[in-house]
Scaffold this active site. Structure first.
Site, mmCIF file in Angstrom:
data_model
loop_
_atom_site.group_PDB
_atom_site.id
_atom_site.type_symbol
_atom_site.label_atom_id
_atom_site.label_comp_id
_atom_site.label_asym_id
_atom_site.label_seq_id
_atom_site.Cartn_x
_atom_site.Cartn_y
_atom_site.Cartn_z
ATOM 1 C CB THR A 124 -0.906 -0.011 1.255
ATOM 2 O OG1 THR A 124 -1.493 1.270 1.423
ATOM 3 C CG2 THR A 124 -0.132 -0.341 2.525
ATOM 4 C CG ASP A 125 -1.154 4.990 -0.914
ATOM 5 O OD1 ASP A 125 -1.675 4.338 0.014
ATOM 6 O OD2 ASP A 125 -1.770 5.873 -1.550
ATOM 7 C CD GLU A 126 -3.212 3.596 4.568
ATOM 8 O OE1 GLU A 126 -2.977 3.449 5.769
ATOM 9 O OE2 GLU A 126 -4.360 3.636 4.105
ATOM 10 C CE1 TYR A 149 -3.286 -2.616 5.982
ATOM 11 C CE2 TYR A 149 -3.066 -0.286 5.480
ATOM 12 C CZ TYR A 149 -3.204 -1.595 5.050
ATOM 13 O OH TYR A 149 -3.248 -1.874 3.699
ATOM 14 C CE LYS A 153 -0.112 -4.607 3.078
ATOM 15 N NZ LYS A 153 -0.562 -5.951 2.580
HETATM 16 P P1 NAD Z 1 -9.896 -7.073 2.791
HETATM 17 O O1 NAD Z 1 -9.817 -6.815 4.254
HETATM 18 O O2 NAD Z 1 -11.161 -6.797 2.057
HETATM 19 O O3 NAD Z 1 -9.542 -8.614 2.514
HETATM 20 C C1 NAD Z 1 -8.522 -9.292 3.180
HETATM 21 C C2 NAD Z 1 -8.742 -10.798 2.994
HETATM 22 O O4 NAD Z 1 -7.670 -11.485 3.654
HETATM 23 C C3 NAD Z 1 -10.053 -11.303 3.622
HETATM 24 O O5 NAD Z 1 -10.711 -12.165 2.719
HETATM 25 C C4 NAD Z 1 -9.580 -12.061 4.842
HETATM 26 O O6 NAD Z 1 -10.436 -13.142 5.210
HETATM 27 C C5 NAD Z 1 -8.210 -12.562 4.395
HETATM 28 N N1 NAD Z 1 -7.308 -12.849 5.525
HETATM 29 C C6 NAD Z 1 -7.074 -12.071 6.617
HETATM 30 N N2 NAD Z 1 -6.191 -12.678 7.431
HETATM 31 C C7 NAD Z 1 -5.844 -13.850 6.819
HETATM 32 C C8 NAD Z 1 -4.951 -14.900 7.163
HETATM 33 N N3 NAD Z 1 -4.228 -14.877 8.296
HETATM 34 N N4 NAD Z 1 -4.825 -15.940 6.304
HETATM 35 C C9 NAD Z 1 -5.561 -16.000 5.155
HETATM 36 N N5 NAD Z 1 -6.428 -15.035 4.802
HETATM 37 C C10 NAD Z 1 -6.552 -13.960 5.605
HETATM 38 O O7 NAD Z 1 -8.687 -6.278 2.155
HETATM 39 P P2 NAD Z 1 -8.522 -5.629 0.714
HETATM 40 O O8 NAD Z 1 -8.969 -4.250 0.762
HETATM 41 O O9 NAD Z 1 -9.048 -6.568 -0.298
HETATM 42 O O10 NAD Z 1 -6.928 -5.586 0.617
HETATM 43 C C11 NAD Z 1 -6.193 -6.688 0.081
HETATM 44 C C12 NAD Z 1 -4.715 -6.371 0.148
HETATM 45 O O11 NAD Z 1 -4.437 -5.186 -0.582
HETATM 46 C C13 NAD Z 1 -4.201 -6.127 1.564
HETATM 47 O O12 NAD Z 1 -2.932 -6.723 1.666
HETATM 48 C C14 NAD Z 1 -4.101 -4.612 1.666
HETATM 49 O O13 NAD Z 1 -3.079 -4.239 2.557
HETATM 50 C C15 NAD Z 1 -3.752 -4.252 0.239
HETATM 51 N N6 NAD Z 1 -4.175 -2.909 -0.213
HETATM 52 C C16 NAD Z 1 -5.482 -2.523 -0.059
HETATM 53 C C17 NAD Z 1 -5.868 -1.276 -0.534
HETATM 54 C C18 NAD Z 1 -7.295 -0.785 -0.401
HETATM 55 O O14 NAD Z 1 -7.560 0.365 -0.708
HETATM 56 N N7 NAD Z 1 -8.235 -1.614 -0.004
HETATM 57 C C19 NAD Z 1 -4.928 -0.435 -1.136
HETATM 58 C C20 NAD Z 1 -3.616 -0.872 -1.265
HETATM 59 C C21 NAD Z 1 -3.260 -2.120 -0.808
HETATM 60 O O1 TDX Z 2 -15.862 6.874 8.758
HETATM 61 C C1 TDX Z 2 -14.868 7.302 8.156
HETATM 62 N N1 TDX Z 2 -14.714 8.662 8.049
HETATM 63 C C2 TDX Z 2 -13.640 9.228 7.424
HETATM 64 O O2 TDX Z 2 -13.524 10.455 7.357
HETATM 65 C C3 TDX Z 2 -13.883 6.441 7.554
HETATM 66 C C4 TDX Z 2 -14.003 4.951 7.655
HETATM 67 C C5 TDX Z 2 -12.812 7.028 6.914
HETATM 68 N N2 TDX Z 2 -12.678 8.371 6.861
HETATM 69 C C6 TDX Z 2 -11.502 8.955 6.177
HETATM 70 C C7 TDX Z 2 -10.184 8.413 6.649
HETATM 71 C C8 TDX Z 2 -9.333 8.501 5.403
HETATM 72 O O3 TDX Z 2 -8.778 9.800 5.291
HETATM 73 O O4 TDX Z 2 -11.605 8.591 4.803
HETATM 74 C C9 TDX Z 2 -10.320 8.283 4.263
HETATM 75 C C10 TDX Z 2 -10.348 6.866 3.733
HETATM 76 O O5 TDX Z 2 -10.471 5.992 4.847
HETATM 77 P P1 TDX Z 2 -10.439 4.393 4.666
HETATM 78 O O6 TDX Z 2 -11.475 3.972 3.695
HETATM 79 O O7 TDX Z 2 -10.458 3.789 6.037
HETATM 80 O O8 TDX Z 2 -9.042 4.177 3.935
HETATM 81 P P2 TDX Z 2 -7.534 4.489 4.356
HETATM 82 O O9 TDX Z 2 -7.376 4.668 5.810
HETATM 83 O O10 TDX Z 2 -7.067 5.633 3.487
HETATM 84 O O11 TDX Z 2 -6.836 3.106 3.918
HETATM 85 C C11 TDX Z 2 -7.221 2.428 2.703
HETATM 86 O O12 TDX Z 2 -6.340 2.676 1.650
HETATM 87 C C12 TDX Z 2 -5.066 2.094 1.732
HETATM 88 C C13 TDX Z 2 -7.352 0.931 2.933
HETATM 89 O O13 TDX Z 2 -8.250 0.680 4.007
HETATM 90 C C14 TDX Z 2 -6.020 0.295 3.179
HETATM 91 O O14 TDX Z 2 -6.141 -1.123 3.300
HETATM 92 C C15 TDX Z 2 -5.123 0.608 2.035
HETATM 93 O O15 TDX Z 2 -3.840 0.126 2.281
#
Ligand code: NAD
Ligand code: TDX
Length: 335
Positions: A124-126, A149, A153
């Site tokens: 992730t960019d985070e 988190y 990562k």
């Molecule tokens: P998500 O939380 O929707 O899904 C995570 C999945 O991993 C779930 O199905 C969960 O059951 C499974 N899981 C959790 N712990 C596990 C374990 N110990 N063994 C096997 N499975 C397990 O997350 P997402 O948003 O789909 O993100 C997927 C990946 O992409 C993550 O690694 C996250 O860090 C990365 N990522 C997410 C975003 C975003 O915006 N959502 C952005 C950049 C990177």
């Molecule tokens: O209730 C809320 N109110 C609010 O203002 C929530 C849930 C979020 N926010 C803000 C926090 C962030 O600035 O919105 C922005 C986005 O929040 P999230 O959806 O929780 O995302 P973020 O924290 O940016 O992280 C996401 O992007 C990077 C994903 O959850 C991560 O898994 C990924 O790595």
């Protein structure tokens, strides 16, 4: 080609598996997922019967469970499995350390023991931390994570790096910005906005709502990951971004407008501790070296996403009751 997808029942994993089954029908896809609160097998029920797809429930941090997959041979591993919600990591970091760090370590060790052609770590960019108003993260930006988190990562990214440098394991790390699209769990901001608005509930906006995120449609991320599997190099990091920065407040207003709901639903709430101000990602390397670029316009993709949630009330209503409701009340009710 045999590809092991870990965490494939979550948001991005689901979209990725559907994408690969459609685009690469000869690939054999094995999905291993622990099915935590965020994993939902219902997402993958509609995979066509010809799909070369199998599912196993298990934990990536459990070496004895994972070992047979490697013994039988895998060409590519793509690791989505993670605890992914920043707010949950603030309440309890332990599962983040166990899955995101220890789980990734187990996968790396097994890949080292049994061999693998490519190991893709979905990051992730985070991990880069927070930006002020100027500049973008490049692959050379220092890692400066601010939440449990993002620290988990970043830790995994560094262990991945060490396995390439030390053992020449072909590990590639991708770092993507904020994804949105179908099947995203409604704890994340965009589906939370849509579903709360539909239910006529307040939209909780942290702090002043001026934090900025770079939003990318999940299909563009999946296309980027497919490109990395096909053309990416071991030892490299690739940033993936949507080039689409919006403040949280701008985003909420756009979605309320699409839904025909009033801005009066916006409710400013206590800020997230350690809330990163701004993310912006430079994905020039992905374009220059691998020929990838986004294919979807943000406005179109947001409309598609809003419509998907409007058409799937059963999917998110089932999730928003029960255990999730307890989490929601606890987090948003804190003072
Ligand atoms: P998500 O939380 O929707 O899904 C995570 C999945 O991993 C779930 O199905 C969960 O059951 C499974 N899981 C959790 N712990 C596990 C374990 N110990 N063994 C096997 N499975 C397990 O997350 P997402 O948003 O789909 O993100 C997927 C990946 O992409 C993550 O690694 C996250 O860090 C990365 N990522 C997410 C975003 C975003 O915006 N959502 C952005 C950049 C990177
Ligand atoms: O209730 C809320 N109110 C609010 O203002 C929530 C849930 C979020 N926010 C803000 C926090 C962030 O600035 O919105 C922005 C986005 O929040 P999230 O959806 O929780 O995302 P973020 O924290 O940016 O992280 C996401 O992007 C990077 C994903 O959850 C991560 O898994 C990924 O790595």
């Amino acid at each position: 080609m045999k590809i092991l997808v870990t965490g494939g029942a979550g948001f991005i994993g689901t979209n990725f598996i559907k994408h690969i089954v459609a685009e690469q029908p000869v690939w054999e896809v094995i999905n291993v997922d622990k099915l935590t609160y965020a994993g939902n097998l219902e997402n993958l029920m509609d995979l066509n019967e010809q799909a070369k797809y199998t599912f196993y429930r298990g934990d990536i941090a459990d070496k004895s469970f994972m070992e047979p997959f490697f013994q039988r041979g895998i060409d590519v591993l793509i690791n989505f499995a993670a605890e992914s919600h920043v707010d949950r990591s603030i309440q309890d970091a332990e599962p983040f350390i166990k899955t995101n760090i220890a789980g990734t370590y187990v996968l790396l060790e097994l890949a080292r023991s049994y061999g693998i052609k490519k190991f893709i770590q979905v990051s992730t960019d985070e991990v880069y931390g927070s930006l002020e108003s100027e500049g973008k993260f490049s692959e050379e930006s220092p890692l400066c994570p601010n939440s449990p988190y993002s620290a988990s990562k970043a830790s995994a990214d560094l262990i991945c790096r060490s396995y390439y440098e030390t053992y020449n394991l072909p590990v590639t790390v991708t770092r993507c910005s904020n994804n949105f699209g179908p099947y995203q769990f409604p704890e994340k901001f965009i589906p939370l906005i849509i579903t709360n608005a539909v239910e006529g509930k307040a939209i909780p906006v942290y702090g002043d709502g001026l934090n900025v995120r770079d939003w990318i449609y999940v299909n563009d991320h999946c296309r980027a990951l497919e490109t990395v599997i096909l053309k990416g190099l071991g030892g490299e990091v690739y940033n993936i971004g949507g080039n689409n920065e919006l403040s949280n407040l701008e985003l909420v207003k756009k979605i309320l407008y699409l839904l025909g709901k009033p801005d009066t639903l916006i409710q400013f709430v206590k800020d997230r501790p350690g809330h990163d101000q701004r993310y912006a990602i430079d994905s020039a390397k992905m374009t220059r070296e691998l020929g990838w670029q986004t294919a979807y316009s943000f406005e179109d993709a947001l409309m598609v996403t809003v419509n998907w949630y409007l058409k799937q009330p059963d999917w998110w209503k089932r999730i928003k009751t029960g255990v999730y409701q307890d989490y929601y009340n606890k987090w948003y009710g804190r003072v």
